[in-house]
Scaffold this motif. Structure first.
Motif, mmCIF file in Angstrom:
data_model
loop_
_atom_site.group_PDB
_atom_site.id
_atom_site.type_symbol
_atom_site.label_atom_id
_atom_site.label_comp_id
_atom_site.label_asym_id
_atom_site.label_seq_id
_atom_site.Cartn_x
_atom_site.Cartn_y
_atom_site.Cartn_z
ATOM 1 N N TYR A 40 41.081 41.905 46.629
ATOM 2 C CA TYR A 40 42.011 42.737 45.615
ATOM 3 C C TYR A 40 42.541 43.985 46.377
ATOM 4 C CZ TYR A 40 39.998 39.884 41.637
ATOM 5 O OH TYR A 40 39.721 38.699 41.060
ATOM 6 N N ARG B 191 41.546 40.504 35.904
ATOM 7 C CA ARG B 191 41.340 41.887 37.016
ATOM 8 C C ARG B 191 42.634 42.225 37.398
ATOM 9 N NH1 ARG B 191 36.926 42.920 41.548
ATOM 10 N NH2 ARG B 191 37.864 44.604 42.273
ATOM 11 N N LEU B 192 43.584 41.212 37.702
ATOM 12 C CA LEU B 192 44.756 41.635 38.260
ATOM 13 C C LEU B 192 45.713 42.465 37.421
ATOM 14 C CD1 LEU B 192 45.734 38.330 40.461
ATOM 15 C CD2 LEU B 192 45.357 40.739 41.352
#
Length: 272
Positions: free
Chosen positions: A186, A216-217
């Motif tokens: 990430y 999450r992105l």
């Protein structure tokens, strides 16, 4: 753990990107990224703002679903890009840039048209992870290596997440992803305004795993791909009510940084 061993080198690479002058143009010379997060402390990251190395051309980016895992990206400056290019989709007119991953033959070709200017493989044929940092007119293309499952075994560095930085937008293509991402991934990816995600539910990742990554992105636009028989509702339900769903009758859309949706949106183009 392999990721822990690689974390220090990943962080050093990100810092090298930060310190490299914006004039670097070659594949083996890191280029400053406007989308990159410097991995200083995981899982928290600090997003850094850079002057883009590519020629900045304001305007809209057009994205077309061509088939399977191939999206065609057309930049405001006229650069045409095809993702996970096998020659079956997105070849007319011929792209200037193609990316590939070697999961199976619908994601790459061993005989790309020699007129394609930049053939970017998500793996390194000589061994080790692939490394791309390519500037073509108004787009900067870089990659984040991941592993891939081949014949039941995990092959280190066999897949790449490709990131296209153009017109202020950060656009990511997860490729044929076979494992959950960790903090270092990430951090190396940074911000993604638009992300293309495989939702087949088995040949890549389960719907649950890919939805966790996508959540999450937290991109403004999520573009499903590599669907096969998976019901779209299975993926959209797993994403939850935070994400709007926009079903289109057209295979293409155009977008600029100014008109990204206010709520994160799963955009399903015709053919998906």
């Amino acid at each position: 753990m392999r990721l822990a061993r690689n974390l220090a080198s990943t962080t050093a690479f990100l810092i090298a990107l930060w310190l490299t002058p914006a004039s670097a143009q070659q594949q083996d010379e890191p280029v400053p990224s406007q989308c990159l997060a410097i991995a200083q402390a995981m899982p928290n990251v600090t997003y850094a703002s850079f002057t883009p190395a590519q020629t900045f051309v304001d305007g809209e980016v057009t994205i077309t679903y061509a088939g399977h895992s191939t999206y065609v990206i057309e930049t405001p400056g006229g650069v045409r890009i095809a993702t996970d290019f096998s020659g079956l989709y997105g070849s007319e007119p011929l792209p200037r840039i193609v990316t590939m991953n070697k999961a199976h033959r619908t994601h790459y070709t061993e005989l790309p048209d020699p007129a394609i200017e930049h053939v970017l493989r998500g793996w390194n044929p000589e061994g080790g992870p692939a490394k791309h940092a390519v500037v073509v007119d108004d787009v900067y293309v870089r990659n984040v290596p991941t592993d891939i499952r081949r014949w039941g075994e995990m092959e280190e560095g066999g897949n790449s997440i490709f990131i296209f930085e153009v017109a202020g937008l950060c656009i990511g293509h997860l490729g044929h992803l076979h494992h959950r991402l960790e903090d270092a991934h990430y951090g190396a990816i940074g911000r993604l305004d638009i992300v293309m995600v495989p939702i087949d539910g088995g040949m890549t990742l389960s719907v649950g795993a890919v939805s966790e990554i996508t959540q999450r992105l937290f991109s403004s636009i999520i573009l499903p791909m590599h669907r096969h028989a998976t019901p779209l509702g299975e993926f959209t339900a797993a994403m939850g009510e935070t994400f709007d769903v926009d079903m289109r009758d057209e295979p293409s859309f155009s977008v600029s940084l100014r008109d990204l949706p206010r709520r994160p949106t799963i955009l399903v183009l015709r053919g998906v």
